[in-house]
Design an enzyme around this catalytic site. Structure first.
Site, PDB file in Angstrom:
ATOM      1  N   ASP A  67      33.016  44.934  40.904  1.00 53.08           N
ATOM      2  CA  ASP A  67      33.809  46.028  40.346  1.00 53.08           C
ATOM      3  C   ASP A  67      33.897  45.791  38.836  1.00 53.08           C
ATOM      4  OD1 ASP A  67      35.811  44.139  39.940  1.00 53.08           O
ATOM      5  OD2 ASP A  67      37.292  45.087  41.243  1.00 53.08           O
ATOM      6  N   HIS A  68      34.761  46.547  38.158  1.00 55.19           N
ATOM      7  CA  HIS A  68      34.900  46.416  36.705  1.00 55.19           C
ATOM      8  C   HIS A  68      35.403  45.033  36.295  1.00 55.19           C
ATOM      9  CE1 HIS A  68      38.605  47.761  38.555  1.00 55.19           C
ATOM     10  NE2 HIS A  68      39.252  47.140  37.580  1.00 55.19           N
TER      11      HIS A  68
ATOM     12  N   CYS B  37      34.761  40.330  41.858  1.00 54.75           N
ATOM     13  CA  CYS B  37      35.813  41.216  41.335  1.00 54.75           C
ATOM     14  C   CYS B  37      36.737  40.345  40.491  1.00 54.75           C
ATOM     15  CB  CYS B  37      36.519  41.972  42.456  1.00 54.75           C
ATOM     16  SG  CYS B  37      37.452  40.991  43.637  1.00 54.75           S
ATOM     17  N   GLY B  38      37.942  40.815  40.225  1.00 52.72           N
ATOM     18  CA  GLY B  38      38.846  40.036  39.378  1.00 52.72           C
ATOM     19  C   GLY B  38      39.221  38.712  40.013  1.00 52.72           C
ATOM     20  N   THR B  39      39.605  38.780  41.275  1.00 47.86           N
ATOM     21  CA  THR B  39      40.010  37.565  42.002  1.00 47.86           C
ATOM     22  C   THR B  39      38.982  37.123  43.046  1.00 47.86           C
ATOM     23  OG1 THR B  39      41.081  38.909  43.683  1.00 47.86           O
ATOM     24  CG2 THR B  39      42.455  38.186  41.824  1.00 47.86           C
TER      25      THR B  39
ATOM     26  N   GLY C  37      39.796  40.819  47.034  1.00 52.29           N
ATOM     27  CA  GLY C  37      39.582  42.161  47.600  1.00 52.29           C
ATOM     28  C   GLY C  37      38.173  42.310  48.137  1.00 52.29           C
ATOM     29  N   MET C  38      37.201  41.834  47.380  1.00 50.08           N
ATOM     30  CA  MET C  38      35.800  41.925  47.809  1.00 50.08           C
ATOM     31  C   MET C  38      35.589  41.160  49.116  1.00 50.08           C
ATOM     32  SD  MET C  38      33.741  43.728  45.910  1.00 50.08           S
ATOM     33  CE  MET C  38      33.175  44.206  44.262  1.00 50.08           C
TER      34      MET C  38
ATOM     35  N   HIS D 228      28.503  24.527  56.882  1.00 51.47           N
ATOM     36  CA  HIS D 228      29.371  24.609  58.069  1.00 51.47           C
ATOM     37  C   HIS D 228      29.552  26.017  58.618  1.00 51.47           C
ATOM     38  CE1 HIS D 228      31.586  20.581  56.982  1.00 51.47           C
ATOM     39  NE2 HIS D 228      30.262  20.483  56.915  1.00 51.47           N
TER      40      HIS D 228
ATOM     41  N   ARG E 191      27.003  20.937  65.544  1.00 50.89           N
ATOM     42  CA  ARG E 191      28.373  21.178  66.030  1.00 50.89           C
ATOM     43  C   ARG E 191      28.975  22.441  65.434  1.00 50.89           C
ATOM     44  NH1 ARG E 191      28.992  17.685  61.750  1.00 50.89           N
ATOM     45  NH2 ARG E 191      30.911  17.815  60.500  1.00 50.89           N
ATOM     46  N   HIS E 192      28.465  22.863  64.272  1.00 52.01           N
ATOM     47  CA  HIS E 192      29.010  24.060  63.625  1.00 52.01           C
ATOM     48  C   HIS E 192      28.547  25.347  64.323  1.00 52.01           C
ATOM     49  CE1 HIS E 192      30.431  21.396  60.565  1.00 52.01           C
ATOM     50  NE2 HIS E 192      29.210  20.954  60.353  1.00 52.01           N
TER      51      HIS E 192
HETATM   52  C1  RB5 Z   1      41.088  45.178  39.941  1.00 53.12           C
HETATM   53  O1  RB5 Z   1      42.119  45.318  39.037  1.00 53.12           O
HETATM   54  C2  RB5 Z   1      41.342  44.002  40.847  1.00 53.12           C
HETATM   55  O2  RB5 Z   1      42.381  44.310  41.721  1.00 53.12           O
HETATM   56  C3  RB5 Z   1      40.093  43.635  41.598  1.00 53.12           C
HETATM   57  O3  RB5 Z   1      39.093  43.290  40.692  1.00 53.12           O
HETATM   58  C4  RB5 Z   1      40.212  42.450  42.542  1.00 53.12           C
HETATM   59  O4  RB5 Z   1      40.797  41.363  41.929  1.00 53.12           O
HETATM   60  C5  RB5 Z   1      40.814  42.746  43.844  1.00 53.12           C
HETATM   61  O5  RB5 Z   1      40.954  41.893  44.711  1.00 53.12           O
END
Ligand code: RB5
Length: 146
Positions: free
Chosen positions: A8-9, A65-67, A70-71, A98, A132-133
């Site tokens: 994403d952005h 993505c940012g974190t 979400g992805m 694993h 085993r995995h």
């Molecule tokens: C976008 O602002 C942010 O929510 C997205 O990139 C991501 O971190 C979602 O999990």
């Protein structure tokens, strides 16, 4: 190996870094966006890429993505996807050995491009150990087929 990649952005810079890594490694890839300067919705990128991996069109998928959260949540809704959210080298190796993870998610607001590149390189080159995995991964596959 054919890899589908998207962000994403919030993950554009790491996406570019991983594309240049895959070019250096001679790995075939396709970029599924985003073409974004403005804000987009991560499921619109995670779900199509996850479906392409699940249906065998691509062997692996990488999402940023940012974190990365979400992805990875979205990708793991697709049957057959084992998407690992990874921000360290130990996990990058372990999730291939694993979990036989077929998708990797990372967060650009969490780690820098240098570490992201090393994580992707480790994840792309580490083999699944099976043994085993296989029984454990098999239980996830079995649950999905209920
Ligand atoms: C976008 O602002 C942010 O929510 C997205 O990139 C991501 O971190 C979602 O999990």
């Amino acid at each position: 190996m054919k890899v589908a990649i998207a962000s994403d952005h919030g993950g554009v810079n790491i996406r570019e870094e991983i594309k240049s890594l895959m070019e250096e490694m001679g790995i075939q890839y396709e970029d599924f966006g985003c073409e974004c300067n403005t804000s987009v919705d991560y499921p619109d990128y995670a779900l199509p890429v996850a479906e392409k991996v699940a249906n065998g069109e691509f062997d692996r998928g990488i999402l940023i993505c940012g974190t990365g959260i979400g992805m990875s949540i979205a990708a793991n809704k697709v049957k057959g996807i084992r998407c690992a959210l990874v921000h360290d080298l130990f996990s990058a190796k372990a999730t291939r050995q694993h979990n036989d993870s077929n998708m990797l998610a990372m967060g650009e607001r969490v780690i820098g491009p240098g570490l992201a590149r090393e994580i992707a390189q480790t994840w792309l080159t580490t083999e699944y150990e099976g043994g085993r995995h296989a029984n454990r991964v098999g239980k996830i596959t079995e649950y999905e087929s209920k």
